[in-house]
Design a protein around this motif. Structure first.
Motif, PDB file in Angstrom:
ATOM      1  N   ALA A  95       0.867  -1.187   0.000  1.00 29.96           N
ATOM      2  CA  ALA A  95       0.000   0.000   0.000  1.00 29.96           C
ATOM      3  C   ALA A  95       0.895   1.227   0.000  1.00 29.96           C
ATOM      4  N   ILE A  96       0.825   2.025  -1.070  1.00 35.50           N
ATOM      5  CA  ILE A  96       1.643   3.241  -1.130  1.00 35.50           C
ATOM      6  C   ILE A  96       0.686   4.429  -1.131  1.00 35.50           C
ATOM      7  N   GLY A  97       0.698   5.200  -0.045  1.00 33.78           N
ATOM      8  CA  GLY A  97      -0.224   6.331   0.066  1.00 33.78           C
ATOM      9  C   GLY A  97      -0.523   6.689   1.503  1.00 33.78           C
ATOM     10  N   GLY A  98      -1.666   7.344   1.714  1.00 39.54           N
ATOM     11  CA  GLY A  98      -2.079   7.768   3.047  1.00 39.54           C
ATOM     12  C   GLY A  98      -2.986   6.747   3.703  1.00 39.54           C
ATOM     13  N   GLY A  99      -3.745   7.207   4.696  1.00 39.04           N
ATOM     14  CA  GLY A  99      -4.592   6.317   5.477  1.00 39.04           C
ATOM     15  C   GLY A  99      -5.637   5.593   4.644  1.00 39.04           C
ATOM     16  N   SER A 100      -6.097   6.195   3.563  1.00 38.82           N
ATOM     17  CA  SER A 100      -7.112   5.543   2.737  1.00 38.82           C
ATOM     18  C   SER A 100      -6.541   4.294   2.058  1.00 38.82           C
ATOM     19  N   THR A 101      -5.332   4.411   1.551  1.00 41.72           N
ATOM     20  CA  THR A 101      -4.700   3.277   0.874  1.00 41.72           C
ATOM     21  C   THR A 101      -4.308   2.195   1.882  1.00 41.72           C
ATOM     22  N   THR A 102      -3.775   2.629   3.018  1.00 40.75           N
ATOM     23  CA  THR A 102      -3.456   1.666   4.075  1.00 40.75           C
ATOM     24  C   THR A 102      -4.718   0.920   4.494  1.00 40.75           C
ATOM     25  N   GLY A 103      -5.834   1.655   4.596  1.00 34.60           N
ATOM     26  CA  GLY A 103      -7.110   1.044   4.989  1.00 34.60           C
ATOM     27  C   GLY A 103      -7.527  -0.046   4.005  1.00 34.60           C
ATOM     28  N   LEU A 104      -7.315   0.194   2.716  1.00 38.66           N
ATOM     29  CA  LEU A 104      -7.674  -0.822   1.715  1.00 38.66           C
ATOM     30  C   LEU A 104      -6.811  -2.079   1.895  1.00 38.66           C
ATOM     31  N   GLY A 105      -5.510  -1.881   2.124  1.00 40.25           N
ATOM     32  CA  GLY A 105      -4.623  -3.039   2.362  1.00 40.25           C
ATOM     33  C   GLY A 105      -5.079  -3.826   3.583  1.00 40.25           C
ATOM     34  N   LYS A 106      -5.461  -3.118   4.626  1.00 43.63           N
ATOM     35  CA  LYS A 106      -5.939  -3.784   5.849  1.00 43.63           C
ATOM     36  C   LYS A 106      -7.221  -4.579   5.572  1.00 43.63           C
ATOM     37  N   ALA A 107      -8.118  -3.977   4.790  1.00 35.83           N
ATOM     38  CA  ALA A 107      -9.389  -4.659   4.494  1.00 35.83           C
ATOM     39  C   ALA A 107      -9.134  -5.935   3.696  1.00 35.83           C
ATOM     40  N   ILE A 108      -8.154  -5.895   2.795  1.00 36.35           N
ATOM     41  CA  ILE A 108      -7.802  -7.097   2.021  1.00 36.35           C
ATOM     42  C   ILE A 108      -7.213  -8.156   2.962  1.00 36.35           C
ATOM     43  N   ALA A 109      -6.335  -7.714   3.864  1.00 34.42           N
ATOM     44  CA  ALA A 109      -5.688  -8.653   4.796  1.00 34.42           C
ATOM     45  C   ALA A 109      -6.700  -9.276   5.753  1.00 34.42           C
ATOM     46  N   LEU A 110      -7.728  -8.531   6.091  1.00 27.04           N
ATOM     47  CA  LEU A 110      -8.745  -9.060   7.013  1.00 27.04           C
ATOM     48  C   LEU A 110      -9.409 -10.300   6.415  1.00 27.04           C
ATOM     49  N   VAL A 111      -9.603 -10.281   5.099  1.00 29.85           N
ATOM     50  CA  VAL A 111     -10.287 -11.392   4.423  1.00 29.85           C
ATOM     51  C   VAL A 111      -9.303 -12.482   4.006  1.00 29.85           C
ATOM     52  N   THR A 112      -8.123 -12.089   3.535  1.00 33.06           N
ATOM     53  CA  THR A 112      -7.208 -13.061   2.918  1.00 33.06           C
ATOM     54  C   THR A 112      -6.002 -13.406   3.796  1.00 33.06           C
ATOM     55  N   ASP A 113      -5.736 -12.574   4.797  1.00 35.03           N
ATOM     56  CA  ASP A 113      -4.572 -12.711   5.678  1.00 35.03           C
ATOM     57  C   ASP A 113      -3.235 -12.616   4.933  1.00 35.03           C
ATOM     58  N   VAL A 114      -3.212 -11.973   3.766  1.00 37.07           N
ATOM     59  CA  VAL A 114      -1.923 -11.789   3.081  1.00 37.07           C
ATOM     60  C   VAL A 114      -1.091 -10.751   3.834  1.00 37.07           C
ATOM     61  N   PRO A 115       0.242 -10.868   3.818  1.00 36.76           N
ATOM     62  CA  PRO A 115       1.087  -9.854   4.467  1.00 36.76           C
ATOM     63  C   PRO A 115       0.979  -8.500   3.759  1.00 36.76           C
ATOM     64  N   GLN A 116       1.147  -7.451   4.544  1.00 43.69           N
ATOM     65  CA  GLN A 116       1.074  -6.091   3.997  1.00 43.69           C
ATOM     66  C   GLN A 116       2.390  -5.347   4.219  1.00 43.69           C
TER      67      GLN A 116
END
Ligand code: NAD
Length: 357
Positions: A95-116
């Protein structure tokens, strides 16, 4: 040792945190270090060029770019991003960006558990927390889950130089708000106190320098260390009046996140200074001034921050409803939350008048 002088900050042992100019060029090494093979690069539409540039340098380690990150992490966009991740064959996200982009990475990890891996370009501090705020049908909910905590954080000060000066200031004040409220959190401890002071001190010193010279890499790196300290403390202890008020104003009146934080901060801290002046004494020591609220108000004014909610388009007629909404549900806060008290606070914040304390 102060985290401000360490090359690697390890407040939570499982998280790898690095600071250095040009660090984005080591993203490939970090992907391999995680044992991953290909990554999906995330960004907002506004930073798509930065994301594509990074993907290009990653070569075969990149599985593509998903550039639709949006403020407050709408769940439909997160679902599309999970589909894109699976279709691309990626086994981690950057995730390259501010809190919005970080939030998207977190939401993906919540479902898939991929590393961020997060490469922050603002001071929001979300990368340092296991917290995710999401919106469904315009309603925002927040959860805390270890799966959403990013594994690697690469703070590259060169990337923050493009943050416009106005956003630099509001984003910095947003971070300062995490640390200021941590000073009186009911579950505060010696570590959170120390971290909060470091975060406040880093911004008190670096923001004026960044304003004088936005390309000053040393000052930008110092400010990113402050962002990490403030974000880490947000993940450690509970927030109170300031964050609740901003949540209400942002959610119900659609006010911009960082600007709202910047304006409310001196007033919320001033309100609580009546109850716990001794806990807020570091704010006066660090920013200079007579009272904590005034110290932050004067600092914000010196940084040319927005000072009045009316300048964000909030109507004076909305203040009664805002006060009702903000006092509907009780929550822990140093000073008693009264409807009259909050209405008075909102009036001052709407006018841009200084807080009493
Ligand atoms: P943002 O990520 O929405 O960024 C705002 C805009 O600035 C975007 O268009 C972005 O692309 C652009 N931008 C970012 N960095 C830039 C740069 N260096 N140069 C040029 N443009 C740049 O804003 P934000 O304030 O970083 O994040 C706000 C979001 O983060 C909110 O949704 C908030 O709820 C969330 N947040 C979450 C936590 C948490 O712990 N979960 C903590 C803080 C904030």
């Amino acid at each position: 040792m102060s985290i401000m002088t360490a090359d690697h900050a390890t407040i939570t042992p499982d998280i790898r945190v690095r600071f250095a100019p040009g660090l984005r060029h080591e993203t490939g090494d970090e992907i391999r270090r995680l044992g991953c093979r290909r990554t999906l690069v995330l960004s907002t539409p506004q930073q798509a060029d930065v994301a594509h540039g990074l993907a290009e340098t990653l070569g075969a380690l990149s599985a593509g770019v998903f550039a639709r990150a949006t403020m407050h992490t709408p769940v439909d966009i997160s679902a599309d991003a999970v589909d894109a991740l699976r279709a691309s064959g990626a086994d981690c996200v950057v995730a390259i960006g501010g809190g919005s982009t970080t939030g998207l990475g977190k939401a993906i990890a919540l479902v898939t558990d991929v590393p961020q891996i997060v490469i922050p370009t603002t001071y929001a501090g979300s990368e340092a927390t296991p917290i995710l705020g999401q919106t469904r049908d315009g309603v925002k909910t927040t959860l805390t889950d270890p799966r959403v905590q990013p594994e690697v954080i690469l703070y590259d000060p060169e990337l923050v130089t493009s943050l416009p000066v106005a956003m630099t200031v509001t984003s910095g004040l947003n971070a300062i708000a995490h640390a200021a409220e941590a000073l009186y959190a009911t579950n505060r401890n010696a570590a959170s106190d120390a971290l909060a002071r470091e975060g406040l001190d880093a911004f008190a010193r670096s923001l004026p320098a960044v304003l004088r010279a936005p390309d000053d890499i040393v000052a930008r790196e110092h400010s990113l260390r402050g962002a990490y300290a403030c974000g880490a403390v947000l993940g450690m202890v509970g927030m109170a009046l300031h964050h609740k008020l901003c949540h209400t104003l942002g959610g119900s009146f659609d006010l911009p996140h960082a600007d709202t934080h910047a304006i409310i901060l001196p007033h919320a801290i001033g309100y609580n200074a009546t109850a716990v002046p001794e806990l807020l004494a570091p704010v006066v020591d660090i920013f200079g001034g007579v009272t904590p609220g005034r110290a932050l108000f004067d600092f914000a004014r010196r940084m040319h921050a927005p000072l009045a909610l009316r300048d964000l388009g909030l109507a004076e007629a909305d203040l009664d409803r805002a006060a009702d909404l903000a006092t509907r549900k009780p929550y822990p806060n140093p000073a008693d939350i009264t409807r009259d008290g909050i209405r008075t606070l909102l009036q001052a914040a709407w006018e841009g008048a200084p807080p009493q304390r």
